[in-house]
Design an enzyme around this catalytic site. Structure first.
Site, PDB file in Angstrom:
ATOM      1  CB  CYS A 101       0.578   1.569   4.110  1.00 28.98           C
ATOM      2  SG  CYS A 101      -1.182   1.173   3.983  1.00 28.98           S
ATOM      3  CB  CYS A 161      -0.900  -0.039   1.243  1.00 26.67           C
ATOM      4  SG  CYS A 161      -1.688   1.502   1.707  1.00 26.67           S
TER       5      CYS A 161
END
Length: 173
Positions: free
Chosen positions: A75, A72
């Site tokens: 992230c 991600c």
């Protein structure tokens, strides 16, 4: 009635329905959604260092839960914010848990090492915890207050300043 006014009328009707359903859905909690003010759903998670994190054991502390994955992009951007916050607030008793989802143990460990993360990290390999907290996109941050109630449930990237502000606010409560 002309053909163009008929088409325009149908288009207006369809767009109106889309707006109504969007507003209704946005204001309605999805089953399992972690909603501010509600008691945080309890969970138990084995950490990648063979430890264990339980929300019950953290009762009475501010708890920062970060749902993420190694693949991600956002992230990766926010991982240093969580590490910095962990180092800043662990002496104040704030508990942190990173919960990786839709990932492999090897990729999670590689991400943790690459990003220099030192707070507890676990892999929700069944997806059960993510379901409890209504994770529909990554990243997701949940802050649980000392009273065990959800104080913040944020889908998407959280900026460092906002993270620090929310943690400080909940330490004062």
């Amino acid at each position: 009635m002309s053909k163009s006014s008929y088409v325009n009328g149908r288009l207006f009707y369809c767009l109106s329905l889309c707006v109504v359903f969007t507003l209704w859905f946005a204001g309605t909690a999805v089953s399992g959604e972690a909603v501010s003010g509600e008691v945080a759903p309890p969970f138990r998670l084995q950490t990648i260092d063979k430890g264990e994190f339980t929300l019950k054991a953290a009762k009475g502390s501010v708890v920062v839960i970060n749902f993420w994955a190694s693949w991600c992009g956002p992230c990766k951007v926010e991982a240093p914010h969580f590490e910095k916050a962990y180092r800043e607030f662990k002496a104040s008793g704030v508990k942190f848990i990173g919960i990786a989802i839709d990932d492999s143990t090897d990729d999670v460990k590689a991400f943790v090492k690459r990003e220099g993360l030192s707070f507890p990290i676990g892999l929700d390999d069944t997806g059960d915890i993510a379901k409890l907290y209504g994770v529909r996109a990554l990243p997701k941050t949940v802050i649980v207050g000392k009273d065990g109630r959800i104080k913040l449930s944020r889908m998407g990237l959280i900026r460092e300043a906002e993270l620090f502000t929310e943690i400080r606010r909940n330490l004062q409560r």
